[in-house]
Enzyme design. Structure first.
Site, short mmCIF file in Angstrom:
data_model
loop_
_atom_site.label_atom_id
_atom_site.label_comp_id
_atom_site.label_asym_id
_atom_site.label_seq_id
_atom_site.Cartn_x
_atom_site.Cartn_y
_atom_site.Cartn_z
N LEU A 8 0.85 -1.19 0.00
CA LEU A 8 0.00 0.00 0.00
C LEU A 8 0.88 1.24 0.00
O LEU A 8 1.69 1.45 0.92
CB LEU A 8 -0.93 -0.01 1.21
CG LEU A 8 -1.79 -1.28 1.37
CD1 LEU A 8 -2.83 -1.08 2.48
CD2 LEU A 8 -2.45 -1.67 0.06
N ARG A 15 1.52 15.27 6.58
CA ARG A 15 2.40 15.71 7.67
C ARG A 15 3.86 15.79 7.25
O ARG A 15 4.69 16.33 7.97
CB ARG A 15 2.24 14.78 8.88
CG ARG A 15 0.97 15.06 9.67
CD ARG A 15 0.98 14.27 10.96
NE ARG A 15 0.63 12.88 10.75
CZ ARG A 15 0.89 11.90 11.62
NH1 ARG A 15 1.53 12.17 12.74
NH2 ARG A 15 0.52 10.67 11.36
N ASN A 228 5.49 9.11 9.21
CA ASN A 228 4.43 10.01 8.75
C ASN A 228 4.83 11.48 8.72
O ASN A 228 4.04 12.32 8.29
CB ASN A 228 3.20 9.86 9.65
CG ASN A 228 2.62 8.46 9.58
OD1 ASN A 228 2.11 8.05 8.56
ND2 ASN A 228 2.74 7.72 10.68
N ARG A 317 32.41 8.01 -7.83
CA ARG A 317 31.06 8.10 -8.40
C ARG A 317 30.69 6.79 -9.10
O ARG A 317 31.53 5.90 -9.25
CB ARG A 317 31.00 9.28 -9.36
CG ARG A 317 31.11 10.64 -8.67
CD ARG A 317 31.24 11.77 -9.66
NE ARG A 317 30.12 11.81 -10.58
CZ ARG A 317 30.11 12.54 -11.70
NH1 ARG A 317 31.17 13.26 -12.04
NH2 ARG A 317 29.04 12.53 -12.50
N TYR A 371 34.22 15.12 -21.93
CA TYR A 371 32.92 15.61 -22.40
C TYR A 371 33.12 16.75 -23.38
O TYR A 371 33.80 17.74 -23.07
CB TYR A 371 32.10 16.06 -21.19
CG TYR A 371 30.69 16.49 -21.49
CD1 TYR A 371 29.85 15.72 -22.28
CD2 TYR A 371 30.19 17.67 -20.96
CE1 TYR A 371 28.55 16.10 -22.53
CE2 TYR A 371 28.88 18.07 -21.21
CZ TYR A 371 28.07 17.28 -21.99
OH TYR A 371 26.78 17.67 -22.24
N THR A 407 55.06 17.24 -17.73
CA THR A 407 54.23 18.12 -16.92
C THR A 407 53.63 19.24 -17.77
O THR A 407 54.31 19.84 -18.61
CB THR A 407 55.08 18.74 -15.79
OG1 THR A 407 55.53 17.69 -14.94
CG2 THR A 407 54.28 19.74 -14.98
N ARG A 424 53.33 21.61 -25.03
CA ARG A 424 53.18 22.86 -24.29
C ARG A 424 54.02 23.92 -25.00
O ARG A 424 54.99 23.60 -25.71
CB ARG A 424 53.63 22.71 -22.84
CG ARG A 424 55.08 22.26 -22.67
CD ARG A 424 55.38 21.86 -21.25
NE ARG A 424 56.78 21.48 -21.09
CZ ARG A 424 57.26 20.74 -20.09
NH1 ARG A 424 56.44 20.27 -19.18
NH2 ARG A 424 58.54 20.47 -20.01
#
Length: 453
Positions: A8, A15, A228, A317, A371, A407, A424
């Site tokens: 149920l 509340r 509740n 994660r 991404y 680096t 670099r």
């Protein structure tokens, strides 16, 4: 005998002071509804039917997210527990077996208790879960037994006499019965009571009047705790955490400051693992034996193997897979990445959508640039690779075994095995430029200060 669960879950939970359906409020990282479904799984149900009402779409999503085979039926009007159970009639048409009624806002019933209820059906047509209270002023329905200990009826507190209210044996609301019998009895329930509702509890008296037997399985009151309000939700979460911490310690886990560690409903940690203070375990975490989770780390949806060290201040994660003897250090985030045996990501790095080979060392400040604003791309790093500090790995990219990055390198092309990548700008020192620039700026600042007077 097959068992169907009827859970149920239709109430709004006024509340709770929340738009979220009551049963979707979380205890230990899972909706209360999921806790009920997990407990019910102990009886190996052939069917699971969730009766939803307020926020039915969200309730259905949560139920079927846990059990894709769960069926959801609607109670469009909340007219009582008997009316709620009746909404499962069509879904159970033709079902041969028992029905077990549970509540989506009662998260602590133990699987062993439900197994005892199903077993008790061998002796009784209707089985009710009861508990005894120390405080007889508690506003629970009372279980009325005859001299032989058979259950004769359940009386709601509002409708009970003073003598009945003095009985310590109370009703949890959980009921088991033959599914067809349950539906026949529910169809006979009326609403002539103080609340004007259709009480599921009335089926006991109806069953006895029809010559059926009824009995009680007893449990600890703590199992029947209903939630509740947000106050009760906080209490429920605290009770879960206390029990989980005790379980972990009993199973051989060292919790250095146990009250500060937060566990999810499904956290699994092996013996001889040490968990330092202020660690949070989200859902879906498994930690094998002998690992160490250092202070202020946050883990969710990940797997940590034997001997691994995580943290302090690390974040794992979903999809993070750490092999044995790996090291994830301070302020490192790992997402959807496999870190092979003996590899190290020690400081200030983000490793996402990647595979890091065995014994590879990831220098401080390394980022897998996974991404592009639309798609995620994968970075593959071989074995025994040395990634120099402040390296940007622009995925998709692959670094061969025993390769190296200098680096500050931005890697945009694959690095063959054994090669070193340097990408670099060449440093150019301008003699005296810094001193001249600062002298000029100081004079400008002094002039502005003079003008402002």
């Amino acid at each position: 005998m097959s068992v169907a669960l009827i859970i149920l879950a239709a109430g709004k939970g006024t509340r709770m002071q929340s738009d979220l359906p009551k049963v979707l409020h979380e205890v230990a990282g899972a909706p209360m509804l999921v806790h009920a479904m997990k407990a019910g799984a102990a009886v190996d149900p052939a069917r699971t039917i969730v009766v939803a009402g307020h926020g039915a779409e969200a309730v259905a999503k949560a139920a079927q997210g846990w059990d894709a085979d769960a069926e959801v039926v609607l109670q469009t009007e909340q007219l009582g527990t008997g009316h709620a159970v009746a909404q499962a009639r069509e879904a159970l048409a033709g079902f041969e077996g028992d029905a077990l009624v549970l509540y989506g806002d009662t998260p602590f019933i133990r699987p062993e208790t439900l197994e005892a209820m199903v077993a008790a059906r061998a002796s009784h047509d209707v089985v009710v879960l009861g508990f005894e209270v120390a405080d007889v002023t508690a506003r629970y329905g009372r279980l009325i037994e005859d001299a032989d200990g058979a259950l004769t009826e359940i009386v709601e507190f509002k409708d009970a006499t003073d003598a009945q209210r003095a009985i310590p044996l109370c009703n949890s609301g959980v009921i088991a019965a033959d599914a067809a019998l349950l539906m026949d009895l529910v169809a006979q329930v009326g609403n002539e009571n103080a609340s004007g509702e259709y009480y599921l509890t009335d089926i006991v008296a109806l069953a006895r009047a029809a010559g059926k037997s009824a009995g009680v399985v007893r449990c600890n009151e703590a199992e029947t705790l209903g939630v509740n309000s947000k106050v009760e939700l906080a209490r429920a979460d605290a009770l879960f955490q206390a029990a989980k911490r005790a379980e972990m310690v009993a199973d051989g886990v060292t919790l250095q400051m146990s009250d500060s560690v937060y566990f999810a409903h499904d956290t699994h940690i092996g013996p001889d693992t040490v968990v330092e203070p202020h660690v949070v375990f989200g859902p879906g975490v498994t930690v094998e034996n002998g690992a160490r989770i250092r202070a202020f780390s946050h883990l969710e949806g990940c797997h940590v193997s034997r001997g691994a060290v995580v943290g302090p201040y690390a974040r794992l994660r979903p999809g993070a897979e750490l092999a044995e003897d790996t090291k994830i250090g301070n302020f490192v985030e790992v997402k959807n990445a496999v870190i092979d045996e003996g590899a190290k990501v020690n400081h200030l790095s983000y490793i996402g959508d990647a595979h890091v080979g065995a014994r590879t060392n990831i220098g401080a400040g390394t980022i897998t640039c996974n991404y592009d604003g639309v798609f995620k791309h994968r970075t593959t790093i071989g074995q025994d690779v040395f990634i120099g500090s402040n390296t940007m790995l622009v995925a998709p990219v692959t670094l061969g075994d025993e390769s190296m990055t200098a680096t500050g390198t931005v890697v945009t092309r694959d690095v063959p095995e054994g090669d070193m990548a340097v990408a670099r700008a060449r440093q150019d020192n301008k003699p005296g430029f810094a001193r001249r620039m600062f002298e000029k700026l100081k004079k400008k600042k002094a002039a502005q200060a003079k003008e402002s007077k």
